[in-house]
Write a protein that holds these residues in place. Sequence first.
Motif, mmCIF file in Angstrom:
data_model
loop_
_atom_site.group_PDB
_atom_site.id
_atom_site.type_symbol
_atom_site.label_atom_id
_atom_site.label_comp_id
_atom_site.label_asym_id
_atom_site.label_seq_id
_atom_site.Cartn_x
_atom_site.Cartn_y
_atom_site.Cartn_z
ATOM 1 N N TRP A 154 44.891 45.507 37.070
ATOM 2 C CA TRP A 154 46.310 45.194 37.076
ATOM 3 C C TRP A 154 47.052 46.190 36.197
ATOM 4 O O TRP A 154 46.485 46.793 35.295
ATOM 5 N N ASP A 179 48.078 38.414 37.070
ATOM 6 C CA ASP A 179 48.097 38.135 38.505
ATOM 7 C C ASP A 179 47.046 37.113 38.918
ATOM 8 O O ASP A 179 46.975 36.723 40.080
ATOM 9 N N GLY A 228 52.315 34.353 36.848
ATOM 10 C CA GLY A 228 53.397 35.101 37.476
ATOM 11 C C GLY A 228 54.443 34.197 38.107
ATOM 12 O O GLY A 228 54.138 33.095 38.566
ATOM 13 N N LYS A 278 54.012 32.674 41.652
ATOM 14 C CA LYS A 278 53.103 31.565 41.932
ATOM 15 C C LYS A 278 53.895 30.300 42.271
ATOM 16 O O LYS A 278 55.054 30.126 41.864
ATOM 17 N N THR A 336 40.863 35.532 38.992
ATOM 18 C CA THR A 336 41.156 36.642 39.886
ATOM 19 C C THR A 336 39.878 37.203 40.497
ATOM 20 O O THR A 336 39.791 37.435 41.690
#
Length: 230
Positions: free
Chosen positions: A26, A131, A143, A146, A210
């Motif tokens: 990211w 993220d 974020g 979402k 993630t």
Amino acid sequence: MRARILMLVVFASVFVLVALGCSANWEYRPLESFGTSEAPQQAQMCSECHADEHRDWMDTKHSSSDSMATVTVDQFRECGACHSGTVTHAASRGEQKPPSIGKMTKSEQNAICGKCHFNKDVMGSDAINPDAKHSPIMSVGFGEDKKRQLSCLECHSGHKGGTEMLQNIKAHVCFKCHKAAIVTMGIFQPFNYLAGGKACQLCHAVHGGTTGQLAGRMAIGVATCVPCHI
């Protein structure tokens, strides 16, 4: 036989989650880009008026020179890490107040924490992916894109809570949203709970899933299920 079936189900679930896992890469801004021309405000000076807050802060990692060694901007090693306008505030003897963090949006709050905690240069492998999804099924995360946005301050305190700065003991932080876990932990994890309420974090990756590996821990706690339940 039952143990083998359980193992197959667990590993099949993990395989699917790994396959669905997103990239662990990211983008994050360099810490220096957040700096201002304002000189660093020493926490000791703030303690003259904010004695309780300073005492609580001294119990956290944010006050440790070792923990803050990777923070390359002097301004962000003490009160100025989270509070802007501290020099003006001190010079005016409290007449000019810094922006209230509690009144900020979740995105603004996360941006304050994230300038260090989302930054791999500062946090290394402990950096949090903004993220990531806190839930592998529903879109819940840090974020604003979402379905439900979490703020770091929903679980963590600005000053209190010792080294991890949690609002409450670990399990009780999770219980705020996960009401059903009160029952399941009482049935399946009473000893871990009584030992400090740490059962949730022993199995689950609380800061998101993630990568496939983290998604697996978020969903079924595979890192600790297999050794005990085969």
